[in-house]
Write an enzyme that holds these catalytic residues in place. Structure first.
Site, PDB file in Angstrom:
ATOM      1  CE1 TYR A   1      51.500  35.810  82.179  1.00 29.50           C
ATOM      2  CE2 TYR A   1      52.002  37.625  83.673  1.00 29.50           C
ATOM      3  CZ  TYR A   1      52.260  36.872  82.414  1.00 29.50           C
ATOM      4  OH  TYR A   1      52.447  37.550  81.439  1.00 29.50           O
TER       5      TYR A   1
ATOM      6  N   GLY B   1      52.047  32.263  69.202  1.00 27.06           N
ATOM      7  CA  GLY B   1      50.902  32.823  70.039  1.00 27.06           C
ATOM      8  C   GLY B   1      50.368  33.364  68.963  1.00 27.06           C
TER       9      GLY B   1
HETATM   10  N1  LIG Z   1      47.297  40.234  78.241  1.00 26.08           N
HETATM   11  C1  LIG Z   1      48.111  41.050  78.850  1.00 26.08           C
HETATM   12  O1  LIG Z   1      47.183  41.976  79.932  1.00 26.08           O
HETATM   13  C2  LIG Z   1      49.176  40.962  78.964  1.00 26.08           C
HETATM   14  C3  LIG Z   1      49.705  41.707  79.782  1.00 26.08           C
HETATM   15  C4  LIG Z   1      51.225  41.239  79.885  1.00 26.08           C
HETATM   16  C5  LIG Z   1      51.616  40.327  78.718  1.00 26.08           C
HETATM   17  N2  LIG Z   1      51.146  39.772  78.435  1.00 26.08           N
HETATM   18  C6  LIG Z   1      51.917  38.607  77.472  1.00 26.08           C
HETATM   19  O2  LIG Z   1      51.715  38.497  76.136  1.00 26.08           O
HETATM   20  C7  LIG Z   1      51.888  37.250  75.320  1.00 26.08           C
HETATM   21  C8  LIG Z   1      50.353  36.905  74.321  1.00 26.08           C
HETATM   22  O3  LIG Z   1      49.405  37.554  75.348  1.00 26.08           O
HETATM   23  P1  LIG Z   1      47.803  37.416  75.267  1.00 26.08           P
HETATM   24  O4  LIG Z   1      47.301  38.370  76.026  1.00 26.08           O
HETATM   25  O5  LIG Z   1      47.696  37.441  73.627  1.00 26.08           O
HETATM   26  O6  LIG Z   1      46.664  36.315  76.073  1.00 26.08           O
HETATM   27  P2  LIG Z   1      45.674  35.123  75.064  1.00 26.08           P
HETATM   28  O7  LIG Z   1      44.822  35.609  74.054  1.00 26.08           O
HETATM   29  O8  LIG Z   1      45.920  34.197  75.794  1.00 26.08           O
HETATM   30  O9  LIG Z   1      47.240  34.587  73.711  1.00 26.08           O
HETATM   31  C9  LIG Z   1      47.962  33.289  73.964  1.00 26.08           C
HETATM   32  C10 LIG Z   1      48.050  33.011  72.635  1.00 26.08           C
HETATM   33  O10 LIG Z   1      49.613  31.619  72.765  1.00 26.08           O
HETATM   34  C11 LIG Z   1      49.014  30.469  72.137  1.00 26.08           C
HETATM   35  N3  LIG Z   1      49.138  29.164  73.596  1.00 26.08           N
HETATM   36  C12 LIG Z   1      48.949  29.207  75.019  1.00 26.08           C
HETATM   37  N4  LIG Z   1      49.979  28.269  75.613  1.00 26.08           N
HETATM   38  C13 LIG Z   1      50.073  27.206  74.017  1.00 26.08           C
HETATM   39  C14 LIG Z   1      51.276  26.253  74.425  1.00 26.08           C
HETATM   40  N5  LIG Z   1      50.656  25.192  75.658  1.00 26.08           N
HETATM   41  N6  LIG Z   1      51.130  25.917  73.114  1.00 26.08           N
HETATM   42  C15 LIG Z   1      51.279  26.897  72.307  1.00 26.08           C
HETATM   43  N7  LIG Z   1      50.767  27.684  72.445  1.00 26.08           N
HETATM   44  C16 LIG Z   1      50.273  28.655  72.949  1.00 26.08           C
HETATM   45  C17 LIG Z   1      47.614  31.065  72.472  1.00 26.08           C
HETATM   46  O11 LIG Z   1      47.126  29.884  71.564  1.00 26.08           O
HETATM   47  P3  LIG Z   1      46.522  28.263  71.725  1.00 26.08           P
HETATM   48  O12 LIG Z   1      45.344  28.412  72.811  1.00 26.08           O
HETATM   49  O13 LIG Z   1      45.887  27.847  70.574  1.00 26.08           O
HETATM   50  O14 LIG Z   1      47.016  26.926  71.882  1.00 26.08           O
HETATM   51  C18 LIG Z   1      47.649  32.274  72.088  1.00 26.08           C
HETATM   52  O15 LIG Z   1      47.781  32.348  70.546  1.00 26.08           O
HETATM   53  C19 LIG Z   1      51.769  36.706  76.554  1.00 26.08           C
HETATM   54  O16 LIG Z   1      53.479  36.195  76.755  1.00 26.08           O
HETATM   55  C20 LIG Z   1      51.362  37.284  77.873  1.00 26.08           C
HETATM   56  O17 LIG Z   1      52.347  37.138  79.086  1.00 26.08           O
HETATM   57  C21 LIG Z   1      50.247  39.992  78.293  1.00 26.08           C
END
Ligand SMILES: NC(=O)c1ccc[n+]([C@@H]2O[C@H](COP(=O)([O-])OP(=O)(O)OC[C@H]3O[C@@H](n4cnc5c(N)ncnc54)[C@H](OP(=O)(O)O)[C@@H]3O)[C@@H](O)[C@H]2O)c1
Length: 267
Positions: A174, A30
């Protein structure tokens, strides 16, 4: 004021980060956007060597160029983590090609908000979330155990603070996939101590990224920035603690679980 109280400033000791990560090999899933991209930038500043994973090839190429310009070694694999054959090939490639692995950040994530009644013909919602949030990271962790063991490394999983509370409507796909991962990494934390691997889980609160912005209800709420969340991940990984949990979650999650019938009525 609310932001300051619920999302206190994250102080990352940059010298300690450099001491910890300089010349170490770090694998980040990610890595192309959001928290992962911010994490990669912090790791470049700390002179880490990087292997990046996500689908967006252009963004990963640009990050690797930034890393090379800063004197770090860096390469990437642009792939969909749901593709089981490619995932198996990636695991083999990592085992063969990296000289060692010191940190594995299991950070890629897929979030879906949909009520179960609206998903009766959408089994793929459950496949997508379980494959990215759980299966791919378990596969990568299993493949890298020997290398992480050799270097007394860390595995850090980015989970969600919501998994500490009674399950909320709309989040079945999720929440279930993140809880499956929590259970796996908590078990690994106990088992892999003997292999000298530190397994850690960050129960992340709301972070302003593409993932959270997709839900209009979250856009104006106080939250961490992607960089602040990345600093929390780095801070956790410079310790041997099992988990990062926001201070308020440690108190309120226990109360919410105790009164979960009431919380469900509120939902
Ligand atoms: N944002 C929040 O409020 C929050 C809160 C709690 C936990 N989290 C966790 O934090 C982590 C990062 O989230 P974020 O907020 O940074 O989300 P984001 O901005 O949507 O980024 C998600 C990342 O995961 C990659 N990804 C998604 N689907 C994929 C796939 N099928 N294959 C390969 N790569 C994939 C995306 O890259 P590509 O699109 O380039 O593939 C991107 O780099 C996640 O595990 C999320 O559950 C987020």
């Amino acid at each position: 004021m609310v932001k300051w109280l619920i999302y206190p400033t994250v102080h990352l000791n940059e010298n300690k980060a450099r001491e910890t990560f300089a010349n170490r090999w770090v694998v980040v899933t990610g890595a192309s956007r959001g928290i992962g991209e911010a994490l990669v930038r912090r790791l470049i500043a700390a002179h880490a060597n990087l292997f990046l994973i996500a689908r967006s090839e252009e963004r990963l190429t640009a990050l690797c160029t930034e890393a090379h310009e800063a004197g770090c070694e860096a390469s990437f694999c642009a792939m969909d983590l749901r593709d089981k054959d490619k995932l198996e090939a990636l695991c083999e490639n990592l085992k063969q090609s990296l000289p060692h692995v010191d940190y594995l950040f299991c950070n890629a994530g897929k979030s879906i908000h949909r009520n179960i009644i609206d998903a009766t013909d959408r089994m793929h919602d459950y496949d997508r979330t379980i494959d990215v949030n759980y299966r791919a990271h378990v596969a990568l962790s299993l493949a890298l155990i020997p290398k992480l063991s050799e270097s007394k490394g860390h595995i850090i999983y980015t989970s969600s603070v919501s998994t500490l509370f009674p399950p909320a409507p709309g989040w079945s796909a999720y929440h279930a996939s993140k809880c499956a991962a929590n259970t796996w990494y908590e078990t690994a934390h106990t088992e892999l101590e003997k292999q000298h691997i530190v397994v850690q889980v960050a129960f992340m609160p709301l972070v302003h990224t593409d993932m959270s912005e997709a839900n209009p209800a979250y856009r104006n709420l106080p939250a961490y920035t992607a960089d602040e969340a990345a600093c929390q991940l780095l801070k956790l990984s410079t310790t041997n603690r099992f988990a990062y949990k926001p201070w308020w979650a440690r108190i309120s999650a226990a109360i919410a679980m105790l009164f979960s019938p009431l919380v469900k009525l509120l939902y």
